[in-house]
Scaffold this active site. Structure first.
Site, PDB file in Angstrom:
ATOM      1  N   ILE A 108       1.036  -1.229  -0.038  1.00 25.78           N
ATOM      2  CA  ILE A 108       0.142  -0.123  -0.291  1.00 25.78           C
ATOM      3  C   ILE A 108       1.024   1.179   0.149  1.00 25.78           C
ATOM      4  O   ILE A 108       0.297   2.398  -0.258  1.00 25.78           O
ATOM      5  CB  ILE A 108      -1.189   0.148   1.204  1.00 25.78           C
ATOM      6  CG1 ILE A 108      -0.308  -0.147   2.452  1.00 25.78           C
ATOM      7  CG2 ILE A 108      -2.054  -0.920   1.027  1.00 25.78           C
ATOM      8  CD1 ILE A 108      -1.270   0.153   3.691  1.00 25.78           C
ATOM      9  N   PHE A 154      -6.671  -4.853   6.335  1.00 31.11           N
ATOM     10  CA  PHE A 154      -6.035  -5.356   7.540  1.00 31.11           C
ATOM     11  C   PHE A 154      -4.627  -4.764   7.301  1.00 31.11           C
ATOM     12  O   PHE A 154      -3.903  -5.127   8.422  1.00 31.11           O
ATOM     13  CB  PHE A 154      -5.893  -6.810   7.754  1.00 31.11           C
ATOM     14  CG  PHE A 154      -7.268  -7.514   7.733  1.00 31.11           C
ATOM     15  CD1 PHE A 154      -8.094  -7.689   9.126  1.00 31.11           C
ATOM     16  CD2 PHE A 154      -8.102  -7.787   6.719  1.00 31.11           C
ATOM     17  CE1 PHE A 154      -9.216  -7.879   9.266  1.00 31.11           C
ATOM     18  CE2 PHE A 154      -9.104  -8.381   6.686  1.00 31.11           C
ATOM     19  CZ  PHE A 154      -9.892  -8.616   7.956  1.00 31.11           C
ATOM     20  N   SER A 206       1.085  -2.503  13.739  1.00 31.27           N
ATOM     21  CA  SER A 206      -0.066  -2.393  14.982  1.00 31.27           C
ATOM     22  C   SER A 206       0.567  -2.591  16.336  1.00 31.27           C
ATOM     23  O   SER A 206      -0.263  -3.023  17.335  1.00 31.27           O
ATOM     24  CB  SER A 206      -0.933  -3.540  14.748  1.00 31.27           C
ATOM     25  OG  SER A 206      -0.323  -4.697  14.759  1.00 31.27           O
ATOM     26  N   TYR A 234      -0.050   4.799  17.240  1.00 29.14           N
ATOM     27  CA  TYR A 234      -0.912   3.734  16.781  1.00 29.14           C
ATOM     28  C   TYR A 234      -2.307   4.094  16.584  1.00 29.14           C
ATOM     29  O   TYR A 234      -3.074   4.004  15.621  1.00 29.14           O
ATOM     30  CB  TYR A 234      -0.615   2.300  17.331  1.00 29.14           C
ATOM     31  CG  TYR A 234      -1.475   1.228  16.778  1.00 29.14           C
ATOM     32  CD1 TYR A 234      -1.712   0.833  15.775  1.00 29.14           C
ATOM     33  CD2 TYR A 234      -2.515   0.644  17.669  1.00 29.14           C
ATOM     34  CE1 TYR A 234      -2.547  -0.170  15.140  1.00 29.14           C
ATOM     35  CE2 TYR A 234      -3.362  -0.320  17.622  1.00 29.14           C
ATOM     36  CZ  TYR A 234      -3.527  -0.848  15.976  1.00 29.14           C
ATOM     37  OH  TYR A 234      -4.182  -1.833  15.751  1.00 29.14           O
ATOM     38  N   HIS A 259       2.859  -9.978  21.740  1.00 22.84           N
ATOM     39  CA  HIS A 259       1.614  -9.895  22.554  1.00 22.84           C
ATOM     40  C   HIS A 259       1.454 -10.966  23.861  1.00 22.84           C
ATOM     41  O   HIS A 259       2.317 -11.860  24.054  1.00 22.84           O
ATOM     42  CB  HIS A 259       0.434 -10.414  21.577  1.00 22.84           C
ATOM     43  CG  HIS A 259       0.244  -9.352  20.665  1.00 22.84           C
ATOM     44  ND1 HIS A 259       0.775  -9.545  19.511  1.00 22.84           N
ATOM     45  CD2 HIS A 259      -0.386  -8.178  20.583  1.00 22.84           C
ATOM     46  CE1 HIS A 259       0.366  -8.447  18.673  1.00 22.84           C
ATOM     47  NE2 HIS A 259      -0.238  -7.586  19.285  1.00 22.84           N
ATOM     48  N   ARG A 294       4.962  -0.434  29.955  1.00 21.94           N
ATOM     49  CA  ARG A 294       5.307  -0.146  28.631  1.00 21.94           C
ATOM     50  C   ARG A 294       4.871   1.190  28.005  1.00 21.94           C
ATOM     51  O   ARG A 294       3.488   1.506  28.449  1.00 21.94           O
ATOM     52  CB  ARG A 294       4.743  -1.509  27.910  1.00 21.94           C
ATOM     53  CG  ARG A 294       5.012  -1.710  26.307  1.00 21.94           C
ATOM     54  CD  ARG A 294       4.555  -2.714  25.798  1.00 21.94           C
ATOM     55  NE  ARG A 294       3.270  -2.765  25.531  1.00 21.94           N
ATOM     56  CZ  ARG A 294       2.478  -3.687  24.865  1.00 21.94           C
ATOM     57  NH1 ARG A 294       3.130  -4.776  24.501  1.00 21.94           N
ATOM     58  NH2 ARG A 294       1.186  -3.520  24.724  1.00 21.94           N
ATOM     59  N   ASP A 310       0.452   2.328  27.265  1.00 22.57           N
ATOM     60  CA  ASP A 310      -0.605   1.321  27.184  1.00 22.57           C
ATOM     61  C   ASP A 310      -1.630   1.743  28.515  1.00 22.57           C
ATOM     62  O   ASP A 310      -1.133   2.170  29.594  1.00 22.57           O
ATOM     63  CB  ASP A 310       0.104   0.123  28.512  1.00 22.57           C
ATOM     64  CG  ASP A 310       0.454  -1.248  27.533  1.00 22.57           C
ATOM     65  OD1 ASP A 310       0.026  -1.187  26.222  1.00 22.57           O
ATOM     66  OD2 ASP A 310       1.411  -1.847  28.033  1.00 22.57           O
TER      67      ASP A 310
HETATM   68  N1  UDP Z   1       2.002  -7.518  28.381  1.00 25.03           N
HETATM   69  C1  UDP Z   1       2.760  -8.071  29.403  1.00 25.03           C
HETATM   70  N2  UDP Z   1       3.879  -8.934  28.769  1.00 25.03           N
HETATM   71  C2  UDP Z   1       4.096  -9.073  27.353  1.00 25.03           C
HETATM   72  C3  UDP Z   1       3.196  -8.657  26.574  1.00 25.03           C
HETATM   73  C4  UDP Z   1       2.079  -7.852  27.076  1.00 25.03           C
HETATM   74  O1  UDP Z   1       2.840  -7.521  30.283  1.00 25.03           O
HETATM   75  O2  UDP Z   1       4.950  -9.835  27.227  1.00 25.03           O
HETATM   76  C5  UDP Z   1       0.887  -6.633  28.693  1.00 25.03           C
HETATM   77  C6  UDP Z   1       0.838  -5.243  27.974  1.00 25.03           C
HETATM   78  O3  UDP Z   1       1.484  -4.467  28.849  1.00 25.03           O
HETATM   79  C7  UDP Z   1      -0.586  -5.021  27.957  1.00 25.03           C
HETATM   80  C8  UDP Z   1      -1.355  -6.320  27.977  1.00 25.03           C
HETATM   81  O4  UDP Z   1      -0.329  -7.297  28.283  1.00 25.03           O
HETATM   82  O5  UDP Z   1      -0.938  -4.271  29.155  1.00 25.03           O
HETATM   83  C9  UDP Z   1      -1.830  -6.660  26.566  1.00 25.03           C
HETATM   84  O6  UDP Z   1      -0.817  -6.479  25.558  1.00 25.03           O
HETATM   85  P1  UDP Z   1      -0.548  -7.085  24.174  1.00 25.03           P
HETATM   86  O7  UDP Z   1       0.434  -6.415  23.527  1.00 25.03           O
HETATM   87  O8  UDP Z   1      -1.182  -8.422  24.097  1.00 25.03           O
HETATM   88  O9  UDP Z   1      -1.826  -6.351  23.526  1.00 25.03           O
HETATM   89  P2  UDP Z   1      -2.288  -4.763  23.330  1.00 25.03           P
HETATM   90  O10 UDP Z   1      -3.046  -4.372  24.276  1.00 25.03           O
HETATM   91  O11 UDP Z   1      -1.054  -4.046  23.380  1.00 25.03           O
HETATM   92  O12 UDP Z   1      -3.094  -4.571  22.144  1.00 25.03           O
END
Ligand code: UDP
Length: 323
Positions: free
Chosen positions: A51, A71, A75, A139, A187, A280, A283
């Site tokens: 794209i 999609f 992300s 994002y 994730h 992180r 968040d």
């Molecule tokens: N998280 C974590 N350890 C990891 C991956 C994610 O503690 O190895 C936490 C992250 O900080 C968030 C939640 O799990 O609070 C979900 O994160 P993920 O990256 O799965 O999805 P997002 O919410 O960013 O789309």
């Protein structure tokens, strides 16, 4: 229908292809294979295109396309904070290229992958479509910009669109040979499963000082096949409804990081060692959906409404990934 699935080699996109094929639609996948997997393209031909290179996109429209599912996106919340330009370029400028190509080919239906990250820090317990949009990372900001562009395109050109705001996609269709496979994996659920299997660099819990019941972030995990089903329903919806529409997609149940780890321990039967690490960037503490509108208007009912069965399907994939 013949549906062009942009990003159909990726995680949610490949599951949408499966759902489309099961419902009798024809699928063409357009993907640059930057994050997608050639092995995940199983329900129609692959057009390798990007794209960000608009001249490559016409190849996806060689046959008459009835609707596009989009999609293609960067992300990762954390990465979007450290490399925002890449996010605006891919997610906003790339989408403009796609919209322009659709217009040239007379295609006026689009299902767009949006995200709970458009809301930023929630000001209410459960997030419905009316909740203020105030993204706290690039994002989410990039996806919200596209939602605005889609509303303007509906008014100006009659583009019909549905933006589906996913909360946390999880799970897999391992029996169909597709699942979640990111490199690096960021994730929570796949990382917890890696730790359960004794692999990976060690699970980190990002922050235990959030204002939540156990101090860790709360998220709403929704099965990727339930998300795929909502995309099919969005196609039907656009037949009936002109304009630009938005729906939140989640189960309405929040699970903290520690609760997810505990559920993964129960599902796998393995200990999941972890360490507490700093927060992180980007968040929010809690993201839990109200999907009442999708349920009412699209007739969408998630089949996976509990966390354990979602993790079970992810574990089935993790034990025997096809790629
Ligand atoms: N998280 C974590 N350890 C990891 C991956 C994610 O503690 O190895 C936490 C992250 O900080 C968030 C939640 O799990 O609070 C979900 O994160 P993920 O990256 O799965 O999805 P997002 O919410 O960013 O789309």
């Amino acid at each position: 229908m013949h549906v062009l699935v942009c990003g159909g080699a990726g995680y949610v996109g490949s599951h949408a292809c499966l759902a489309l094929a099961r419902a009798g639609h024809e699928v063409t996948v357009l993907d640059n294979l930057f994050a997608g997997h050639r092995e995940a393209v199983r329900w129609g031909p692959l057009v390798e295109a990007d794209i960000l290179r608009p001249e490559t996109l016409d190849a996806g429209f060689a046959r008459r396309v009835d609707a596009v599912m989009h999609f293609c996106a960067r992300s990762l919340v954390g990465e979007s904070v450290t490399d925002p330009v890449a996010y605006y370029q891919n997610n906003v400028a790339g989408t403009l290229n796609l919209l322009e190509t659709m217009r040239r080919h007379g295609v006026d239906r689009l299902v767009f992958s949006s995200t709970a990250a458009v809301f930023g820090n929630p000001v209410s317990d459960v997030i419905d479509e009316e909740h203020p949009k105030d993204p706290i990372n690039p994002y989410g900001a990039s996806k919200l910009m596209v939602e605005r562009i889609l509303a303007d395109a509906a008014a100006a050109y009659g583009l019909r669109s549905v933006a589906l705001r996913y909360f946390n996609a999880a799970g897999a269709a391992a029996d169909e040979g597709i699942g979640e496979s990111h490199e690096p994996e960021t994730h929570l659920i796949p990382n917890a499963l890696k730790a359960a299997a004794g692999a990976g660099a060690g699970l980190k819990v990002f922050g235990n000082d959030y204002p939540t019941r156990d101090g860790t972030c709360v998220r709403d995990y929704v099965h990727v096949l339930d998300l795929a089903d909502a995309h099919l329903r969005a196609l039907d919806w656009m037949d009936r409804e002109p304009g630009a529409h938005r729906f939140n997609l989640g189960n309405g149940n929040g699970f903290s990081v520690l609760e997810v780890i505990e559920a993964a321990r129960r599902v796998t039967g393995h200990d999941i060692p972890y360490e507490i690490a700093p927060r992180r960037a980007g968040d929010p503490p809690v993201l839990v959906a109200s999907s009442a509108l999708a349920r009412e208007k699209l007739g969408w009912t998630p089949k996976y409404d509990r966390i354990e069965p979602i993790i079970e399907t992810a574990w089935a994939w993790h034990r025997a990934p096809a790629f």
